[in-house]
Design a protein around this motif. Structure first.
Motif, PDB file in Angstrom:
ATOM      1  N   GLN A 224       0.825  -1.202   0.000  1.00 45.48           N
ATOM      2  CA  GLN A 224       0.000   0.000   0.000  1.00 45.48           C
ATOM      3  C   GLN A 224       0.862   1.256   0.000  1.00 45.48           C
ATOM      4  O   GLN A 224       0.584   2.217  -0.722  1.00 45.48           O
ATOM      5  CB  GLN A 224      -0.926  -0.009   1.222  1.00 45.48           C
ATOM      6  N   ARG A 225       1.924   1.243   0.801  1.00 46.74           N
ATOM      7  CA  ARG A 225       2.796   2.412   0.863  1.00 46.74           C
ATOM      8  C   ARG A 225       3.532   2.616  -0.460  1.00 46.74           C
ATOM      9  O   ARG A 225       3.620   3.741  -0.961  1.00 46.74           O
ATOM     10  CB  ARG A 225       3.799   2.285   2.008  1.00 46.74           C
ATOM     11  N   VAL A 226       4.064   1.549  -1.025  1.00 46.50           N
ATOM     12  CA  VAL A 226       4.784   1.654  -2.294  1.00 46.50           C
ATOM     13  C   VAL A 226       3.855   2.169  -3.395  1.00 46.50           C
ATOM     14  O   VAL A 226       4.266   2.971  -4.246  1.00 46.50           O
ATOM     15  CB  VAL A 226       5.401   0.291  -2.675  1.00 46.50           C
ATOM     16  N   ASN A 227       2.596   1.744  -3.371  1.00 46.16           N
ATOM     17  CA  ASN A 227       1.640   2.239  -4.357  1.00 46.16           C
ATOM     18  C   ASN A 227       1.408   3.742  -4.214  1.00 46.16           C
ATOM     19  O   ASN A 227       1.288   4.468  -5.207  1.00 46.16           O
ATOM     20  CB  ASN A 227       0.318   1.484  -4.247  1.00 46.16           C
ATOM     21  N   VAL A 228       1.335   4.214  -2.964  1.00 50.16           N
ATOM     22  CA  VAL A 228       1.177   5.659  -2.754  1.00 50.16           C
ATOM     23  C   VAL A 228       2.423   6.396  -3.220  1.00 50.16           C
ATOM     24  O   VAL A 228       2.339   7.455  -3.846  1.00 50.16           O
ATOM     25  CB  VAL A 228       0.878   5.979  -1.276  1.00 50.16           C
ATOM     26  N   VAL A 229       3.598   5.843  -2.923  1.00 48.80           N
ATOM     27  CA  VAL A 229       4.849   6.447  -3.380  1.00 48.80           C
ATOM     28  C   VAL A 229       4.826   6.616  -4.902  1.00 48.80           C
ATOM     29  O   VAL A 229       5.179   7.681  -5.439  1.00 48.80           O
ATOM     30  CB  VAL A 229       6.067   5.595  -2.951  1.00 48.80           C
ATOM     31  N   GLY A 230       4.383   5.578  -5.603  1.00 50.93           N
ATOM     32  CA  GLY A 230       4.305   5.652  -7.057  1.00 50.93           C
ATOM     33  C   GLY A 230       3.348   6.720  -7.536  1.00 50.93           C
ATOM     34  O   GLY A 230       3.612   7.402  -8.540  1.00 50.93           O
ATOM     35  N   ARG A 231       2.254   6.898  -6.819  1.00 53.03           N
ATOM     36  CA  ARG A 231       1.276   7.928  -7.197  1.00 53.03           C
ATOM     37  C   ARG A 231       1.837   9.327  -6.932  1.00 53.03           C
ATOM     38  O   ARG A 231       1.638  10.247  -7.743  1.00 53.03           O
ATOM     39  CB  ARG A 231      -0.026   7.705  -6.447  1.00 53.03           C
ATOM     40  N   ILE A 232       2.535   9.475  -5.811  1.00 53.34           N
ATOM     41  CA  ILE A 232       3.120  10.778  -5.486  1.00 53.34           C
ATOM     42  C   ILE A 232       4.172  11.171  -6.519  1.00 53.34           C
ATOM     43  O   ILE A 232       4.265  12.338  -6.918  1.00 53.34           O
ATOM     44  CB  ILE A 232       3.727  10.756  -4.069  1.00 53.34           C
ATOM     45  N   GLU A 233       4.958  10.190  -6.960  1.00 54.74           N
ATOM     46  CA  GLU A 233       6.010  10.466  -7.947  1.00 54.74           C
ATOM     47  C   GLU A 233       5.449  11.055  -9.239  1.00 54.74           C
ATOM     48  O   GLU A 233       6.169  11.723  -9.983  1.00 54.74           O
ATOM     49  CB  GLU A 233       6.779   9.180  -8.262  1.00 54.74           C
ATOM     50  N   LYS A 234       4.172  10.803  -9.523  1.00 54.84           N
ATOM     51  CA  LYS A 234       3.558  11.286 -10.759  1.00 54.84           C
ATOM     52  C   LYS A 234       2.902  12.659 -10.607  1.00 54.84           C
ATOM     53  O   LYS A 234       2.463  13.250 -11.597  1.00 54.84           O
ATOM     54  CB  LYS A 234       2.513  10.274 -11.245  1.00 54.84           C
ATOM     55  N   LEU A 235       2.829  13.167  -9.370  1.00 53.40           N
ATOM     56  CA  LEU A 235       2.199  14.459  -9.144  1.00 53.40           C
ATOM     57  C   LEU A 235       3.086  15.583  -9.677  1.00 53.40           C
ATOM     58  O   LEU A 235       4.313  15.550  -9.543  1.00 53.40           O
ATOM     59  CB  LEU A 235       1.934  14.674  -7.655  1.00 53.40           C
ATOM     60  N   GLU A 236       2.473  16.581 -10.236  1.00 47.09           N
ATOM     61  CA  GLU A 236       3.224  17.692 -10.839  1.00 47.09           C
ATOM     62  C   GLU A 236       4.125  18.379  -9.826  1.00 47.09           C
ATOM     63  O   GLU A 236       5.275  18.712 -10.123  1.00 47.09           O
ATOM     64  CB  GLU A 236       2.236  18.696 -11.441  1.00 47.09           C
ATOM     65  N   ARG A 237       3.623  18.589  -8.609  1.00 53.09           N
ATOM     66  CA  ARG A 237       4.423  19.313  -7.616  1.00 53.09           C
ATOM     67  C   ARG A 237       5.598  18.491  -7.110  1.00 53.09           C
ATOM     68  O   ARG A 237       6.567  19.057  -6.596  1.00 53.09           O
ATOM     69  CB  ARG A 237       3.557  19.756  -6.435  1.00 53.09           C
ATOM     70  N   PHE A 238       5.550  17.176  -7.229  1.00 52.90           N
ATOM     71  CA  PHE A 238       6.657  16.350  -6.767  1.00 52.90           C
ATOM     72  C   PHE A 238       7.927  16.657  -7.555  1.00 52.90           C
ATOM     73  O   PHE A 238       9.030  16.683  -6.996  1.00 52.90           O
ATOM     74  CB  PHE A 238       6.317  14.864  -6.879  1.00 52.90           C
ATOM     75  N   PHE A 239       7.771  16.925  -8.851  1.00 52.31           N
ATOM     76  CA  PHE A 239       8.943  17.176  -9.696  1.00 52.31           C
ATOM     77  C   PHE A 239       9.697  18.422  -9.248  1.00 52.31           C
ATOM     78  O   PHE A 239      10.904  18.522  -9.432  1.00 52.31           O
ATOM     79  CB  PHE A 239       8.518  17.308 -11.160  1.00 52.31           C
TER      80      PHE A 239
END
Length: 299
Positions: A224-239
């Motif tokens: 579950q945590r790794v899946n959230v990490v993957g979703r966060i990595e795709k957020l515009e502000r993460f970049f």
């Protein structure tokens, strides 16, 4: 139309749900509705809720086949009507001043999408054990909290109140992926809206053996945590985050994996943390521990 909607997903919650409902009925602020979705319970959950609903027109019961808390919450939200939303679990409680205080804050502070307060951590009998702010003193922050919340959740979900428009703009829960639902949701809200953390205690969080944080296995929690990490990595502000924050982001997941004994995954995220921010000495320490453990296992 009610000012506040409290949305609840309930599954086999008969031992706790009356306690939760009474905490809502005891609110000083009375312009609310309570929308409860029974997610295919096989105990007396629906019967208990139905009795309360017959006595109070602000309480609504919906029933569905068992599909999981995430889907049940989404259904509850879709049936709600309030300008402000509180997400409440069937085994927890909110304190009498919560709605009055937080409605006042959101009404007076239009720049904030979310307000949240402090929470008592309790045992299974709801004896108060420790304040969340004492256990995690650095978590209660205000303003643009995106850099902070990508490292991990900051508060108990029912200590917060969120504007309906925020949920409509970012969505509530993804029904397709196994994720840490609360964290994933608040991260997406924080990408676009400011948060306000106040010092008043507004909620009680019950720890018991049947809760998902206890009953879900370590492997599922890591997934579950790794899946959230993957979703966060795709957020515009993460970049656009500083490399130091990204390093801390991967270090937090490495430490989580290390704690549960998933050494391969831990090493992977320690290395990512070092790559993003070579001055993250804690990640080096984690790698050394893993290498030492690997050598001992070989010998």
């Amino acid at each position: 139309m009610p000012k506040v909607s409290i949305v609840v997903a309930a599954y086999n919650a008969a031992p706790f749900i009356a306690d939760m409902i009474l905490s809502v009925k005891n609110q000083i602020f009375e312009d609310w509705e309570l929308v409860i979705v029974d997610d295919g319970s096989v105990d007396d959950t629906s019967a208990i809720v139905r009795k309360f609903a017959e006595e109070d027109s602000r309480i609504f019961l919906l029933k569905q086949k068992n599909a999981g808390a995430v889907i049940a919450r989404n259904v509850a939200f879709s049936e709600s009507r309030g300008e402000y939303i509180v997400i409440l679990d069937a085994d927890d409680r909110i304190l009498p001043e919560k709605l009055l205080l937080q409605v006042g804050l959101l009404d007076a502070q239009p720049r904030y999408g979310v307000v949240y307060g402090d929470t008592w951590f309790c045992d299974d009998r709801m004896n108060r054990v420790e304040l969340e702010s004492k256990k995690y003193p650095l978590n209660h922050v205000s303003g643009d909290v995106f850099e902070k919340i990508v490292l991990g959740n900051l508060f108990a979900v029912h200590s917060a109140m969120v504007r309906r428009i925020c949920i409509e703009n970012v969505g509530l829960h993804d029904e397709e992926k196994e994720v840490i639902a609360d964290w994933d949701f608040w991260v997406r809200v924080a990408e676009r809206y400011c948060f306000f953390g106040h010092k008043e205690v507004v909620a009680e969080y019950r720890f018991h053996t049947a809760m998902s944080a206890k009953s879900d296995g370590a492997k599922l929690q890591l997934k579950q945590r790794v899946n959230v990490v993957g979703r966060i990595e795709k957020l515009e502000r993460f970049f656009g985050l500083p490399r130091s924050v990204k390093g801390d982001f991967y270090f937090a997941t490495a430490r989580f994996a290390h704690k549960f004994g998933f050494l391969k995954e831990a090493f992977h995220y320690y290395v990512k943390a070092i790559f993003l921010f070579p001055l993250n000495w804690k990640a080096y320490v984690g790698c050394v521990f893993l290498i030492e453990r690997r050598i001992k296992n070989i010998l």
